[in-house]
Design an enzyme around this catalytic site. Structure first.
Site, short mmCIF file in Angstrom:
data_model
loop_
_atom_site.label_atom_id
_atom_site.label_comp_id
_atom_site.label_asym_id
_atom_site.label_seq_id
_atom_site.Cartn_x
_atom_site.Cartn_y
_atom_site.Cartn_z
N ALA A 58 0.83 -1.20 0.00
CA ALA A 58 0.00 0.00 0.00
C ALA A 58 0.87 1.25 0.00
O ALA A 58 2.08 1.20 0.25
CB ALA A 58 -0.92 -0.01 1.22
N GLY A 117 0.71 -4.89 1.63
CA GLY A 117 -0.42 -5.01 0.73
C GLY A 117 -0.14 -5.88 -0.48
O GLY A 117 -1.06 -6.48 -1.05
N GLU A 129 -0.86 -9.27 0.76
CA GLU A 129 -2.30 -9.38 0.98
C GLU A 129 -3.04 -9.57 -0.35
O GLU A 129 -3.99 -10.34 -0.44
CB GLU A 129 -2.82 -8.13 1.70
CG GLU A 129 -2.37 -8.08 3.16
CD GLU A 129 -2.81 -6.81 3.86
OE1 GLU A 129 -3.62 -6.91 4.80
OE2 GLU A 129 -2.35 -5.72 3.46
#
Length: 299
Positions: free
Chosen positions: A70, A115, A118
């Site tokens: 992210a 992220g 993820e």
């Protein structure tokens, strides 16, 4: 950065109909999951869903990084309400990957952190490429707690369902990551391949296989609330609780795992957003984030 992601569809042979989405950002040396990239992925999934593919592969075609994660600048600077919307949007977009009716494969060619991991964990299968330079193995994991934060796109609840849950919870609470060899040892990857082309070929072949059903709700990746994982995760959570650091980030990770066990996937996602928003305003997190930016600026 172009508005659309590059998408290739195999048109013949045993992988006919398999779609490969390249998560490339030509304006940056690595792909970052900022709001613009999430919007591009969201739009790409619109087309993929309409095409009813035989399988889907997520890949990147550059560098030694799969997806960097992210956008830490967005996370550190957005007002609380906008950060909640950003996190929820990312959760929804990644959930679309898990909700596809075909097999989805993450073709991990390099570092997958935060992220980026993820995102991969929303796929059914993770395949990996051997490091291009064996003496410089890449890392995978969820390092958010090392910055005083916690994952925001389901990582607290997906990683413990993929590898030994005590290892996953402990590492996430500490913000420590795994070397490539450790990830292989923990069986995070279904298979490992030498070179990018070999990885992509294997990923497309694997994606062409029938999707295996699992005990979860719509748009849920493999996660700790599923009955085949929850008993071992509960045991591991109790075992490692006393071993993790005594700080807010580690406690938030444990709270998010517990939220998933008690409230299911939706409860876990809500708790992750709540925890991340609260943590990023702390003096500890702000100091660690500033130090992170200072280190990267000085390089």
């Amino acid at each position: 950065m172009t508005d659309t992601l590059r998408i290739l569809t195999d048109d013949s042979g045993p992988t006919a109909g398999v779609v490969t989405i390249f998560l490339d950002d030509e304006s940056k040396p690595v792909t970052v999951l900022n709001r613009a990239m999430l919007a591009r992925l969201d739009a790409a999934l619109d087309g993929v869903e309409r095409a009813n593919p035989a399988g889907v592969v997520l890949a990147t075609s550059h560098g030694r990084v799969f997806v960097a994660g992210a956008d830490l600048k967005e996370i550190s600077e957005l007002p609380d309400g906008e950060l909640d919307e950003y996190l929820a949007y990312g959760q929804r977009v990644l959930g679309r990957i898990a909700g596809l009716g075909c097999t989805t494969v993450a073709a991990i060619n390099g570092a997958a952190l935060g992220g980026g991991l993820e995102l991969a964990l929303h796929c059914d299968v993770l395949l990996a490429m051997e490091p291009e330079k064996p003496d410089k193995p890449y890392r995978v994991g969820l390092p958010e707690a090392s910055l005083g934060l916690c994952p925001g796109w389901g990582g607290t609840n997906t990683l413990p369902a993929r590898i030994e849950p005590g290892v996953a919870i402990g590492a996430t609470a500490c913000g420590s990551t795994f070397t490539f060899d450790e990830a292989v040892e923990y069986r995070l990857f279904e298979s490992v391949h030498a070179g990018r082309e070999s990885l992509l070929a294997a990923a497309r072949s694997r994606a062409s296989k029938r999707k295996v059903g699992r005990n979860g709700g719509p748009n849920e990746p493999i996660n700790v609330s599923m009955p085949e994982y929850s008993p071992s995760v509960r045991t591991a959570l109790a075992r490692v609780r006393g071993d993790v650091p005594k700080d807010d980030a580690a406690e938030a990770v444990l709270t998010c795992v517990e939220a998933g066990l008690q409230g299911g996937w939706a409860g876990a996602l809500e708790q992750e957003r709540k925890s991340l928003i609260a943590l990023r305003g702390s003096e500890s997190a702000q100091a660690k984030i500033k130090a992170f930016f200072d280190r990267n600026t000085s390089r």
